[in-house]
Scaffold this active site. Sequence first.
Site, PDB file in Angstrom:
ATOM      1  N   ASP A 250       0.792  -1.232   0.000  1.00 15.13           N
ATOM      2  CA  ASP A 250       0.000   0.000   0.000  1.00 15.13           C
ATOM      3  C   ASP A 250       0.824   1.281   0.000  1.00 15.13           C
ATOM      4  O   ASP A 250       0.248   2.374   0.013  1.00 15.13           O
ATOM      5  CB  ASP A 250      -1.029   0.010   1.130  1.00 15.13           C
ATOM      6  N   CYS A 375      -2.359   3.226   6.249  1.00 14.37           N
ATOM      7  CA  CYS A 375      -1.839   2.420   7.359  1.00 14.37           C
ATOM      8  C   CYS A 375      -2.618   2.670   8.650  1.00 14.37           C
ATOM      9  O   CYS A 375      -2.710   1.779   9.506  1.00 14.37           O
ATOM     10  CB  CYS A 375      -0.381   2.753   7.626  1.00 14.37           C
TER      11      CYS A 375
END
Length: 384
Positions: A250, A375
């Site tokens: 990501d 995150c």
Amino acid sequence: MPTDMSRRTLVRSLAGAGVLAFGLTACNDLDGLDPEATALPTQSGGTGSGPRRFGAEWDKHLRTVMSWPASETVWGDQLPDVRRDVAGLAQAISAREPVVMMARPEQKDAAQKACGSAVEVVPIAVDDLWARDTLPVFVEEGGKVKGVDFNFNGWGGKQQRGNDAKVARTVLAKYGVERIETRLVAEGGSFETDGLGTLMVTESSVVNDNRNPGMSRDQVEAELKRVLGVTKVIWLAGVKGKDITDAHVDCLTRFAAPGVVLLDQAFPGTPADVWSRSADQARSVFKTATDARGRKLEVVELQQPDPDKITGRGDAFVSSYMNFYIGDKGVYLPKFGDARADDRAQQILKQYFPTREIVPVKIDAIAAGGGGIHCATHDIPALG
């Protein structure tokens, strides 16, 4: 930066019973697509509802879950600044969808005061802010949402995790969500899906003896397909041993729509390093890769800001726009201080999410710890 280890260098209430009936729907941004192109593949490769589905982040959410950073051991004197960023991010998202903040019981009141009344703070013991990695990965099966517990072990034993290692199981048990067991050790930031059976994974973060000793890539892939219900895994090399996550996907690449991937690109003139070479490797994979429906992938590069113009600093600072979060009504991405680059990233995301507000958020303290908005957030899918 955190005192024990950063995320960029190694030398650096969920709604009770409502959780039981989560379902998934496609977002408005995908309206008008060919129904055959968006039909869900079954695990056997056919077309149908499928026995299990890992939904895309652009699907409808019940809420967003976050985690209140708790540990001075991890963050040291940066903790107040990190908490400020987390609170600001929670406030931005809660203006557009429900947000639950997990916090240690003794820190609940302080977290509530910082985040404001629009954020629901629930007493669940945590260590750090990285909810993407510590919560279960939610899938749909049989009209319900279930949670895959990927046995969080502190990114391969690199950080304290006395509380965070228990978060997935605690949340599932507390709210009566069925727990899907797996022998795999992994984190939510390891995976990226289009919601239609395709999974992108960095090999460095999963096929790694610090998580899954003795398991081959084929064994890991088979287990990912079983627990997540995906039918196609696109493997990217990633980078081992240079950050605490071993290079989660990501911060490298994200789906913007079925068949479209955004890819991190270094600022022009920046010397090549392990991260730019990782992006080059991903680009080479995408040239021949196809998704679960057999489509070739369109690659859209998202250039990093000028390192001389960003407002954040630190050896661990992550200046990738990839770590954005797709909410129900907003897309939340970092604002780094390079006005031209920030605007360019916002305009690119607006092309793919035209019905959502593009919300830039300043997260310099979070980014200095080696992470980002994605995150720090975890989406819970909603019914209908």
